[in-house]
Design a protein around this motif. Sequence first.
Motif, PDB file in Angstrom:
ATOM      1  N   GLY A  60       0.920  -1.154   0.209  1.00 12.94           N
ATOM      2  CA  GLY A  60      -0.226  -0.400   0.131  1.00 12.94           C
ATOM      3  C   GLY A  60       0.531   1.488  -0.112  1.00 12.94           C
ATOM      4  O   GLY A  60       0.801   2.287  -0.967  1.00 12.94           O
ATOM      5  N   CYS A  61       1.696   1.316   0.982  1.00 15.14           N
ATOM      6  CA  CYS A  61       2.421   2.344   0.727  1.00 15.14           C
ATOM      7  C   CYS A  61       3.523   2.517   1.102  1.00 15.14           C
ATOM      8  O   CYS A  61       4.404   3.440   1.482  1.00 15.14           O
ATOM      9  CB  CYS A  61       2.082   3.709   1.930  1.00 15.14           C
ATOM     10  SG  CYS A  61       2.181   2.936   3.242  1.00 15.14           S
ATOM     11  N   LEU A 190      -3.742   9.571   7.352  1.00 12.36           N
ATOM     12  CA  LEU A 190      -3.615   9.574   5.741  1.00 12.36           C
ATOM     13  C   LEU A 190      -4.429   7.935   5.531  1.00 12.36           C
ATOM     14  O   LEU A 190      -3.391   7.086   6.557  1.00 12.36           O
ATOM     15  CB  LEU A 190      -2.808   9.660   5.757  1.00 12.36           C
ATOM     16  CG  LEU A 190      -2.047  11.639   5.139  1.00 12.36           C
ATOM     17  CD1 LEU A 190      -1.015  11.214   4.710  1.00 12.36           C
ATOM     18  CD2 LEU A 190      -3.622  12.545   4.729  1.00 12.36           C
ATOM     19  N   GLU A 191      -5.318   8.411   4.150  1.00  9.80           N
ATOM     20  CA  GLU A 191      -5.693   6.279   4.454  1.00  9.80           C
ATOM     21  C   GLU A 191      -5.280   5.686   3.123  1.00  9.80           C
ATOM     22  O   GLU A 191      -4.756   6.512   2.170  1.00  9.80           O
ATOM     23  CB  GLU A 191      -7.300   6.866   4.091  1.00  9.80           C
ATOM     24  CG  GLU A 191      -8.010   6.535   5.190  1.00  9.80           C
ATOM     25  CD  GLU A 191      -9.260   6.533   5.051  1.00  9.80           C
ATOM     26  OE1 GLU A 191     -10.154   5.880   4.868  1.00  9.80           O
ATOM     27  OE2 GLU A 191     -10.162   7.888   5.836  1.00  9.80           O
ATOM     28  N   TYR A 192      -4.186   4.567   3.197  1.00  9.95           N
ATOM     29  CA  TYR A 192      -3.625   3.937   1.686  1.00  9.95           C
ATOM     30  C   TYR A 192      -4.292   2.905   1.301  1.00  9.95           C
ATOM     31  O   TYR A 192      -5.522   2.334   2.028  1.00  9.95           O
ATOM     32  CB  TYR A 192      -2.525   3.636   2.298  1.00  9.95           C
ATOM     33  CG  TYR A 192      -2.106   3.035   3.588  1.00  9.95           C
ATOM     34  CD1 TYR A 192      -1.646   1.027   2.769  1.00  9.95           C
ATOM     35  CD2 TYR A 192      -1.657   2.983   4.591  1.00  9.95           C
ATOM     36  CE1 TYR A 192      -2.560   0.278   3.638  1.00  9.95           C
ATOM     37  CE2 TYR A 192      -2.242   1.735   5.661  1.00  9.95           C
ATOM     38  CZ  TYR A 192      -1.912   0.565   4.956  1.00  9.95           C
ATOM     39  OH  TYR A 192      -1.742  -0.505   5.732  1.00  9.95           O
ATOM     40  N   PRO A 193      -4.240   2.770  -0.682  1.00 11.92           N
ATOM     41  CA  PRO A 193      -5.483   1.974  -0.766  1.00 11.92           C
ATOM     42  C   PRO A 193      -4.443   0.463  -0.406  1.00 11.92           C
ATOM     43  O   PRO A 193      -3.767   0.515  -0.895  1.00 11.92           O
ATOM     44  CB  PRO A 193      -6.026   2.546  -1.940  1.00 11.92           C
ATOM     45  CG  PRO A 193      -4.691   3.264  -2.669  1.00 11.92           C
ATOM     46  CD  PRO A 193      -4.177   3.751  -1.216  1.00 11.92           C
ATOM     47  N   VAL A 194      -5.381  -0.763  -0.421  1.00 16.01           N
ATOM     48  CA  VAL A 194      -5.027  -2.444  -0.975  1.00 16.01           C
ATOM     49  C   VAL A 194      -5.540  -2.487  -1.911  1.00 16.01           C
ATOM     50  O   VAL A 194      -5.889  -2.888  -3.299  1.00 16.01           O
ATOM     51  CB  VAL A 194      -4.506  -2.846   0.907  1.00 16.01           C
ATOM     52  CG1 VAL A 194      -3.316  -4.096   0.147  1.00 16.01           C
ATOM     53  CG2 VAL A 194      -3.644  -2.016   1.013  1.00 16.01           C
ATOM     54  N   TRP A 195      -7.136  -3.146  -1.224  1.00 12.05           N
ATOM     55  CA  TRP A 195      -7.392  -4.397  -1.607  1.00 12.05           C
ATOM     56  C   TRP A 195      -8.156  -3.146  -3.014  1.00 12.05           C
ATOM     57  O   TRP A 195      -8.904  -3.160  -3.784  1.00 12.05           O
ATOM     58  CB  TRP A 195      -8.530  -5.120  -1.794  1.00 12.05           C
ATOM     59  CG  TRP A 195      -7.969  -6.278  -0.685  1.00 12.05           C
ATOM     60  CD1 TRP A 195      -7.511  -6.436   0.606  1.00 12.05           C
ATOM     61  CD2 TRP A 195      -7.775  -7.186  -1.334  1.00 12.05           C
ATOM     62  NE1 TRP A 195      -6.584  -7.940   0.418  1.00 12.05           N
ATOM     63  CE2 TRP A 195      -6.351  -8.505  -0.608  1.00 12.05           C
ATOM     64  CE3 TRP A 195      -7.599  -7.324  -2.956  1.00 12.05           C
ATOM     65  CZ2 TRP A 195      -6.177  -9.736  -1.436  1.00 12.05           C
ATOM     66  CZ3 TRP A 195      -7.431  -8.769  -3.508  1.00 12.05           C
ATOM     67  CH2 TRP A 195      -6.793  -9.567  -2.950  1.00 12.05           C
ATOM     68  N   SER A 196      -8.821  -1.962  -2.250  1.00 11.78           N
ATOM     69  CA  SER A 196      -9.359  -0.816  -3.391  1.00 11.78           C
ATOM     70  C   SER A 196      -8.388  -0.012  -4.826  1.00 11.78           C
ATOM     71  O   SER A 196      -9.175   0.539  -5.037  1.00 11.78           O
ATOM     72  CB  SER A 196      -9.617   0.521  -1.817  1.00 11.78           C
ATOM     73  OG  SER A 196      -9.168   0.813  -1.305  1.00 11.78           O
ATOM     74  N   SER A 258       5.271   4.539 -10.232  1.00  9.81           N
ATOM     75  CA  SER A 258       5.846   6.046 -10.335  1.00  9.81           C
ATOM     76  C   SER A 258       5.402   6.813  -8.741  1.00  9.81           C
ATOM     77  O   SER A 258       5.958   7.400  -8.318  1.00  9.81           O
ATOM     78  CB  SER A 258       6.166   6.798 -11.408  1.00  9.81           C
ATOM     79  OG  SER A 258       4.765   6.903 -11.507  1.00  9.81           O
ATOM     80  N   ASP A 259       3.950   6.321  -8.386  1.00 10.82           N
ATOM     81  CA  ASP A 259       3.722   7.315  -7.216  1.00 10.82           C
ATOM     82  C   ASP A 259       2.839   6.526  -6.383  1.00 10.82           C
ATOM     83  O   ASP A 259       2.135   5.249  -7.004  1.00 10.82           O
ATOM     84  CB  ASP A 259       2.820   7.975  -8.323  1.00 10.82           C
ATOM     85  CG  ASP A 259       3.439   9.024  -8.996  1.00 10.82           C
ATOM     86  OD1 ASP A 259       3.698  10.727  -8.547  1.00 10.82           O
ATOM     87  OD2 ASP A 259       3.744   9.158  -9.762  1.00 10.82           O
ATOM     88  N   GLU A 260       2.411   6.688  -5.403  1.00 10.46           N
ATOM     89  CA  GLU A 260       1.734   6.697  -4.361  1.00 10.46           C
ATOM     90  C   GLU A 260       0.322   7.676  -3.904  1.00 10.46           C
ATOM     91  O   GLU A 260       0.897   8.117  -3.781  1.00 10.46           O
ATOM     92  CB  GLU A 260       2.521   5.535  -3.012  1.00 10.46           C
ATOM     93  CG  GLU A 260       2.347   4.500  -3.325  1.00 10.46           C
ATOM     94  CD  GLU A 260       3.646   3.923  -1.926  1.00 10.46           C
ATOM     95  OE1 GLU A 260       4.073   2.988  -2.043  1.00 10.46           O
ATOM     96  OE2 GLU A 260       4.019   4.914  -1.105  1.00 10.46           O
ATOM     97  N   PHE A 261      -0.550   6.820  -3.756  1.00 15.00           N
ATOM     98  CA  PHE A 261      -1.932   7.657  -3.471  1.00 15.00           C
ATOM     99  C   PHE A 261      -2.200   8.097  -2.605  1.00 15.00           C
ATOM    100  O   PHE A 261      -2.443   6.683  -1.541  1.00 15.00           O
ATOM    101  CB  PHE A 261      -3.114   8.313  -4.439  1.00 15.00           C
ATOM    102  CG  PHE A 261      -2.545   7.977  -5.933  1.00 15.00           C
ATOM    103  CD1 PHE A 261      -2.798  10.127  -6.157  1.00 15.00           C
ATOM    104  CD2 PHE A 261      -1.911   7.632  -6.225  1.00 15.00           C
ATOM    105  CE1 PHE A 261      -1.839   9.825  -6.912  1.00 15.00           C
ATOM    106  CE2 PHE A 261      -1.557   7.452  -7.684  1.00 15.00           C
ATOM    107  CZ  PHE A 261      -1.603   9.222  -8.429  1.00 15.00           C
TER     108      PHE A 261
END
Length: 265
Positions: A60-61, A190-196, A258-261
């Motif tokens: 995720g991050c 801050l929330e990070y996506p995995v399955w989403s 190249s990015d994480e959100f």
Amino acid sequence: MPERVSTAGSNEAIGVRLRIRRALNDILYGILKIRARPMPRNAIRSLLLVAPHPDDETFGCGGTVAVLSEAGAEVRVIFVTDGSGSHPGHPTLTPSGLAVLRKAEARRSLAILGVPVERLNFLDAPDGKMKDLSKEQIDELVHAIAACLRHSGATTLLLPCRNDGSSEHEAVFRLTQMAVMESGIAIRILEYPVWSWWSPRLRLRCVASYGKVWRSPLGSKRSTKVAAMAAYNSQLRPIPPQPDPVLPRGFGASFDNSDEFFFER
């Protein structure tokens, strides 16, 4: 859990679905890049990252963790479950053996990302049973997470998205919210996506439902993240005699970007 396949026809159908998923997610990736604000490099100096299972933090991050660690931020990680439920019914690997394996993988992965082992906290909650915990188990986990919050001194908390498509992830989100209230600490979430991140439908919901979206460029740490993901061999490769890995085909590759959100309410 992944869909087990055994015939060429079904493999071909899965390949078609995977190509469609990639195309949709590429479109959503572009929309996210347009909508997101760049995350300032000096915005986070002390961070507590909560992972429902060993590997969620890296998929995720992990790139952002590597970026922040190199910049001198203090990163601490809580692993809530022991990861022992990922291979139910495996003929040779016991749940206790799997828990030991996944803990070792987590240590290797976080070392690659620049987080020393003394900043890792394993709560060893039963994997696969987070929605069925007793009140006593819930209270114990909430107290443990609240204690970590107070001890860490973190100003930012990273959590999996509240609607991440996994009952385990969503249960951990709720437990952590309870722990924040118990601790009495005002902390940025801050929330990070995995399955989403894997699901186009859930990723679209993230795009639409959060007030702020932050983009974290990884630069050279993209390759660091790839190496850290590879440390989770038990999830990305088959464990014989099972012929397939437990994660869906293409899952790991979808996190090589190249990015994480990150999403913020």
